[in-house]
Design an enzyme around this catalytic site. Structure first.
Site, PDB file in Angstrom:
ATOM      1  N   GLU A 346       0.914  -1.106  -0.076  1.00 41.67           N
ATOM      2  CA  GLU A 346      -0.029  -0.025   0.096  1.00 41.67           C
ATOM      3  C   GLU A 346       1.227   1.460  -0.158  1.00 41.67           C
ATOM      4  O   GLU A 346       0.586   2.258   0.729  1.00 41.67           O
ATOM      5  CB  GLU A 346      -1.119  -0.016   1.158  1.00 41.67           C
ATOM      6  CG  GLU A 346      -1.957  -1.203   1.212  1.00 41.67           C
ATOM      7  CD  GLU A 346      -2.680  -1.254   2.678  1.00 41.67           C
ATOM      8  OE1 GLU A 346      -2.615  -0.545   3.243  1.00 41.67           O
ATOM      9  OE2 GLU A 346      -3.667  -2.032   2.413  1.00 41.67           O
ATOM     10  N   GLU A 453      -5.978  -7.924   0.636  1.00 38.56           N
ATOM     11  CA  GLU A 453      -6.583  -7.471   1.647  1.00 38.56           C
ATOM     12  C   GLU A 453      -8.060  -7.018   1.353  1.00 38.56           C
ATOM     13  O   GLU A 453      -8.337  -6.513   0.220  1.00 38.56           O
ATOM     14  CB  GLU A 453      -6.037  -6.488   2.523  1.00 38.56           C
ATOM     15  CG  GLU A 453      -4.666  -6.692   3.046  1.00 38.56           C
ATOM     16  CD  GLU A 453      -4.042  -5.481   3.917  1.00 38.56           C
ATOM     17  OE1 GLU A 453      -4.849  -4.653   4.450  1.00 38.56           O
ATOM     18  OE2 GLU A 453      -2.947  -5.385   3.938  1.00 38.56           O
TER      19      GLU A 453
END
Length: 583
Positions: A346, A453
């Site tokens: 991320e 995720e």
């Protein structure tokens, strides 16, 4: 790429667009269009704040088609009513010019279909007219209302044309070639399996809690899933964050990874929330710190760009951190356990390229530094430590400049996307097909795309309908899986028991490959031993193509018998190595 819906349908069914130009005197225009639709923006219905223009405050924007362009100020909308001929995937795109700010800057625009927002789209300033896709949508036959510039849009953009057509769907046929040419036999075998299910099934996954959460019950989420579905996920997510040079401690993660793969027959994936000292200025290399004095968030005292400079303290610290992780990866490699590794995840955070939107320290210096940081980690692990049991996953988003964060095909096996409600879209149980197909197209359909995720698991029927074949899903731990706020237990049961979803019990027994138990690596004359005679037989094969047992001759496990196998045999005879790579 191939069209999955025949163009012949366009000859049978038209698309009706109701269009009105809102100028001084409204002039309603009705027209029927065949697919593909490619209309002037000014021929559509324009809401307040959208006007037909040929310049903006005297500034010319040459190169538009038709009589002008639509200038959407801070609240302008463009609306099309479309008669959709059949249940299918469609793409909406435009020719536009985002003219504010510097090149590379972007502005958010919202698209709604039948009154439902489909997402926030950050259109970049490219310094001129550009083609931009709003993405891919599954629409059912009937009349559909499409609105560009819905509530929440930032506006101040020029639209020249609007296009609507069947989506050009990808093949999703990926070669099982790893970026690491020295990958272990088990890693290659796993990659081969992953590519075989990609595009036709979705593998189930679940992240475990870390750091002795759940009062030390690492099985809480997995038992919850089994209780609701009668199944266990095929993939288990781990975090290597507690193996670090600051407060590091043995929380049993590596051993649990080995157990999951060797005893349960599952697949392991791992992220790496690696911390840095919150006050890096006063930190001395090698010091131990309480975890409360550490962070994985950006901190002003730690200059991420310095990690690329071997003379800096940041570089020295990074090498200490990598060493801690490398020790664990080597334990896994010795145990013949491959791992889907997702380090520095991320990195982009919110839409940016300069690090201003970063959530973690590794993205705080911007996309260029991040790409070099990724390559440094890759080369350090593979070349310095000889780690070859990794399938490399990199996180990307789908903002205007997200592709700037991609390290390159040579360093990546899987593209990862982390999907949470409101970050930046509200997906609910949709397949998030626009995100999936955008990432597929960004890498030219050469890399698998996984939902590494998530909170809400997409409804499997939506995935099937929309062709958004995520390699796997993997909800975060805690409420993200156990609360009905995110995942309804009834739908969870449907997903886990779908014929399209792979669970732990459905993984093949030979997913990691296995050598025949009655054969010895390097034994070419089948006498149960490897010795100089076998070495001579391989030499004869290489020079004269004399028939031999190719299975036992492939001592490095790369699927070929060549000079490399000859070299390994020679090294073992001379005592320079104790075992072959395949052993």
């Amino acid at each position: 790429m191939k069209k999955i819906f025949g163009r012949v349908l366009s000859l049978l069914t038209g698309v009706a667009l109701g269009c009105t130009i809102l100028t001084t005197v409204p002039a309603p225009v009705q027209a029927a269009y065949s697919l593909p639709v490619n209309v002037e923006a000014e021929a559509c219905s324009l809401g307040n704040g959208a006007t037909v223009a040929t310049n903006v405050y005297g500034t010319e924007y040459p190169g538009y088609s038709g009589d002008g362009f639509v200038w959407a100020s801070n609240s302008g909308t463009i609306t099309l009513e479309v008669t959709v001929p059949t249940n299918a995937m469609y793409e909406l795109s435009t020719r536009c010019w985002m003219y504010l700010g510097n090149q590379g800057d972007s502005r958010l625009q919202v698209v709604s279909i039948n009154g439902v927002p489909q997402g926030n789209f950050y259109i970049p300033n490219k310094g001129g007219w550009m083609d931009y896709s709003f993405g891919f949508f599954y629409l059912e036959a009937g009349t559909t209302k499409i609105e560009i510039g819905s509530s929440g849009s930032w506006g101040f953009i020029l639209y020249d044309k609007i296009s609507f057509d069947y989506a050009d769907m990808p093949d999703l046929n990926i070669e099982p070639t790893l970026c690491d040419p020295k990958a272990t036999l088990e890693t290659k075998s796993l990659m081969k399996y992953l590519t075989s299910v990609y595009g036709n099934h979705v593998i189930s996954g679940q992240q475990e809690i870390y750091g002795s959460g759940n009062d030390g019950d690492y099985e809480l989420e997995f038992n919850y899933i089994y209780d609701k579905t009668g199944k266990y996920p095929a993939i288990r997510g781990f975090d290597l964050m507690n193996y670090n040079p600051l407060y590091g401690w043995e929380d049993g993660t590596t051993e649990r990874m080995i157990q999951w793969v060797k005893e349960k027959g599952g697949i392991a994936t791992a992220c790496w929330h690696i911390n840095v000292p919150a006050d890096f200025t006063s930190y001395k290399l090698g010091d131990k710190l309480d975890w409360t004095k550490c962070t994985y968030k950006p901190t002003s005292s730690f200059n991420t760009a310095n990690c690329l400079d071997k003379t800096t303290k940041e570089y020295a610290y990074l090498m200490l951190a990598i060493d801690e992780m490398a020790k664990q990866l080597l334990i896994l490699q010795d145990a013949k356990v491959p791992v889907l590794l997702r380090p520095f995840h991320e990195a982009e955070g919110n839409n940016n390229t300069d690090g201003s939107g970063a959530w973690f320290w590794w993205g705080s210096a911007g996309s260029d530094v991040y790409k070099e940081l990724w390559k440094l980690l890759y080369t350090t692990l593979t070349e310095k430590y000889g780690i070859h049991n990794v399938i490399w996953e990199v996180n990307l988003y789908t903002y205007a400049n997200s592709l700037e964060w991609y390290p390159g095909d040579k360093y990546v096996d899987i593209v990862a996307y982390d999907k949470y409600e409101g970050s930046p879209y509200t997906w609910k149980t949709s397949a998030a097909s626009t995100a999936f197909l955008t990432l597929v197209n960004d890498t030219n359909d050469t890399k698998m795309v996984a939902m590494t995720e998530n909170d809400v698991i997409p409804d499997i029927q939506n995935i099937v309908n929309e062709g958004a074949w995520w390699l796997y899903f993997c909800p975060w731990y805690g409420d993200f899986i156990t609360s009905s706020r995110y995942n309804d237990p009834v739908l969870l049961n449907t997903i886990y028991n779908s014929e399209y979803v792979v669970t732990l019990d459905e993984l093949p027994k030979d997913i990691y490959g296995s050598a025949p138990s009655d054969e010895v690596a390097g034994d070419l004359n089948s006498d149960g031993n490897f010795d100089a005679i076998d070495f001579g037989l391989l030499k004869s094969y290489l020079l004269l193509n004399t028939p031999i047992n190719l299975t036992t001759a492939d001592v490095d496990g790369n699927g070929q018998v060549n000079a490399l196998d000859f070299s390994y045999m020679k090294q073992k005879l001379l005592g320079k190595i104790d075992k072959f790579p395949i052993e």
